[in-house]
Scaffold this active site. Structure first.
Site, PDB file in Angstrom:
ATOM      1  N   GLY A 152      22.006  14.096 -11.801  1.00 44.26           N
ATOM      2  CA  GLY A 152      20.567  14.132 -11.587  1.00 44.26           C
ATOM      3  C   GLY A 152      19.764  13.831 -12.838  1.00 44.26           C
TER       4      GLY A 152
ATOM      5  N   ASN B 217      25.910  13.745  -1.167  1.00 43.65           N
ATOM      6  CA  ASN B 217      25.583  15.174  -1.163  1.00 43.65           C
ATOM      7  C   ASN B 217      24.059  15.298  -1.111  1.00 43.65           C
ATOM      8  OD1 ASN B 217      25.221  17.883  -1.646  1.00 43.65           O
ATOM      9  ND2 ASN B 217      25.920  17.831  -3.769  1.00 43.65           N
ATOM     10  N   TRP B 218      23.580  15.713   0.046  1.00 43.36           N
ATOM     11  CA  TRP B 218      22.116  15.761   0.244  1.00 43.36           C
ATOM     12  C   TRP B 218      21.480  17.016  -0.352  1.00 43.36           C
ATOM     13  CZ3 TRP B 218      20.768  13.788   5.876  1.00 43.36           C
ATOM     14  CH2 TRP B 218      21.249  12.478   6.024  1.00 43.36           C
ATOM     15  N   LYS B 219      22.291  17.975  -0.742  1.00 44.06           N
ATOM     16  CA  LYS B 219      21.788  19.224  -1.326  1.00 44.06           C
ATOM     17  C   LYS B 219      20.740  19.862  -0.385  1.00 44.06           C
ATOM     18  CE  LYS B 219      22.825  17.130  -5.717  1.00 44.06           C
ATOM     19  NZ  LYS B 219      22.652  17.077  -7.136  1.00 44.06           N
TER      20      LYS B 219
ATOM     21  N   GLY C  44      24.471  11.940  -5.367  1.00 43.25           N
ATOM     22  CA  GLY C  44      23.379  12.864  -5.067  1.00 43.25           C
ATOM     23  C   GLY C  44      22.123  12.084  -4.704  1.00 43.25           C
ATOM     24  N   GLY C  45      21.243  11.923  -5.685  1.00 43.91           N
ATOM     25  CA  GLY C  45      19.921  11.313  -5.449  1.00 43.91           C
ATOM     26  C   GLY C  45      19.955  10.026  -4.641  1.00 43.91           C
TER      27      GLY C  45
ATOM     28  N   GLU D 276      32.655  15.345 -12.056  1.00 48.15           N
ATOM     29  CA  GLU D 276      31.217  15.203 -12.212  1.00 48.15           C
ATOM     30  C   GLU D 276      30.781  15.839 -13.530  1.00 48.15           C
ATOM     31  OE1 GLU D 276      29.102  14.658  -8.252  1.00 48.15           O
ATOM     32  OE2 GLU D 276      29.411  16.792  -8.437  1.00 48.15           O
TER      33      GLU D 276
ATOM     34  N   HIS E 268      30.782  22.567  -6.577  1.00 46.95           N
ATOM     35  CA  HIS E 268      29.732  21.723  -7.172  1.00 46.95           C
ATOM     36  C   HIS E 268      29.099  22.448  -8.362  1.00 46.95           C
ATOM     37  CE1 HIS E 268      26.070  19.419  -7.702  1.00 46.95           C
ATOM     38  NE2 HIS E 268      26.720  18.427  -7.113  1.00 46.95           N
TER      39      HIS E 268
ATOM     40  N   GLU F   3      26.193  22.809  -9.297  1.00 45.60           N
ATOM     41  CA  GLU F   3      25.010  23.626  -8.990  1.00 45.60           C
ATOM     42  C   GLU F   3      25.413  24.980  -8.399  1.00 45.60           C
ATOM     43  OE1 GLU F   3      23.025  20.576  -6.727  1.00 45.60           O
ATOM     44  OE2 GLU F   3      22.816  19.433  -8.590  1.00 45.60           O
TER      45      GLU F   3
ATOM     46  N   SER G 148      24.782  10.400 -11.342  1.00 41.93           N
ATOM     47  CA  SER G 148      23.820   9.299 -11.454  1.00 41.93           C
ATOM     48  C   SER G 148      24.421   7.932 -11.110  1.00 41.93           C
ATOM     49  CB  SER G 148      23.181   9.283 -12.851  1.00 41.93           C
ATOM     50  OG  SER G 148      22.445  10.477 -13.067  1.00 41.93           O
TER      51      SER G 148
HETATM   52  C1  PEP Z   1      25.755  15.363  -7.415  1.00 39.81           C
HETATM   53  O1  PEP Z   1      24.914  16.219  -7.281  1.00 39.81           O
HETATM   54  O2  PEP Z   1      26.915  15.567  -7.038  1.00 39.81           O
HETATM   55  C2  PEP Z   1      25.363  14.103  -8.039  1.00 39.81           C
HETATM   56  C3  PEP Z   1      26.306  13.296  -8.450  1.00 39.81           C
HETATM   57  O3  PEP Z   1      24.021  13.880  -8.162  1.00 39.81           O
HETATM   58  P1  PEP Z   1      23.316  12.550  -8.754  1.00 39.81           P
HETATM   59  O4  PEP Z   1      24.000  11.361  -8.114  1.00 39.81           O
HETATM   60  O5  PEP Z   1      21.883  12.671  -8.350  1.00 39.81           O
HETATM   61  O6  PEP Z   1      23.518  12.572 -10.220  1.00 39.81           O
END
Ligand code: PEP
Length: 249
Positions: free
Chosen positions: A172, A9-11, A233-234, A166, A94, A96, A212
């Site tokens: 994050g 997920n590049w957001k 994510g990251g 999640e 999600h 966010e 993470s």
């Molecule tokens: C996400 O935003 O779905 C996510 C899992 O982010 P991260 O891997 O950065 O925690």
């Protein structure tokens, strides 16, 4: 069918040129795998991503969509618009979107139904906040998020559902649920679906863990029997890290 999946997920990251460069690197470095590998760039770069990945097995998916077919919803994107350019999988729910854009269970239930009505695959995200876990309320929260958005679906709709657990406190933050915490929750999710539907549906749905996931913890998390992959994510923004996570599956 229950498949292994690693999705990035590049957001709201990567402009057109950066998207192109990262996708080229990802497709060059993609290891031989039976897992489904997906990336979710921002809306404006979906068409470009599809053309860059034309001869790759990496799938391009969307980060969000609106529940309406069309109409006066400034700034929104419909399922038909996604399908029309060749996107057939969408992330819904999600944390966010829930936290910053006011997406309630009720809104998410409408989005899920709208996507499924068009035969899209839905990657449905859910998970508890830190205070829920601290107060030992995490199972209740997860159960109610699932019930409110998914439990009035037809049994046949589940073939197009992917779940992504999640925990919000792990997104994050660098804080990961331990492999045991992830397994415990994923097993609980399967039991909850068994009770609401049946054991076949529960055993066939892919349940991803997100929060993470990095190259140094992916193997351990993915080794758990009820964890079918990850929503990343990251680490999905760095080709070598994302591909190390793909290798881990
Ligand atoms: C996400 O935003 O779905 C996510 C899992 O982010 P991260 O891997 O950065 O925690």
């Amino acid at each position: 069918m229950r498949s292994k999946i690693v999705a990035g997920n590049w957001k709201m990251n990567k402009n057109l040129a950066e998207t192109d460069a990262l996708l080229a690197e990802l497709s060059a470095k993609l290891p031989d795998t039976t897992a489904e590998v997906m990336v979710a760039p921002t809306f404006v770069n979906l068409t470009g991503a599809l053309s860059t990945l034309e001869s790759s097995t990496i799938q391009v998916i969307a980060q969000n969509m609106h529940f309406a077919e069309n109409g006066a919803y400034t700034g929104e994107i419909s399922a038909d618009m996604l399908l029309n350019i060749g996107i057939n999988t969408v992330i819904i729910g999600h944390s966010e979107r829930r936290a910053y854009f006011g997406e309630t269970d009720e809104i998410l239930a409408k989005k899920v139904k709208a996507a499924l009505a068009k035969n899209m695959r839905v990657m449905f995200c859910f998970g508890e906040e830190l205070q829920d876990r601290k107060s030992d309320n995490h199972f209740n929260i997860v159960e109610s998020q699932l019930r409110n958005a998914l439990f009035d679906l037809e049994a046949s709709a589940w073939k197009n559902i992917i779940l992504a657990y999640e925990p919000v406190w792990a997104i994050g933050t660098g804080e990961t649920a331990s492999p045991e915490q992830a397994q415990e929750m994923h097993a609980f999710i399967r039991k909850t679906i068994t009770d609401a539907f049946d054991v076949t549906i529960a055993n066939e749905v892919s349940i991803l863990y997100g929060g993470s996931v990095k190259p140094n913890n992916a193997v351990e998390i993915f080794s758990k029997p009820d964890v079918d992959g990850g929503l990343i994510g990251g680490a999905s923004l760095i080709a070598d890290d994302f591909m190390a996570i793909v290798k881990a599956i």
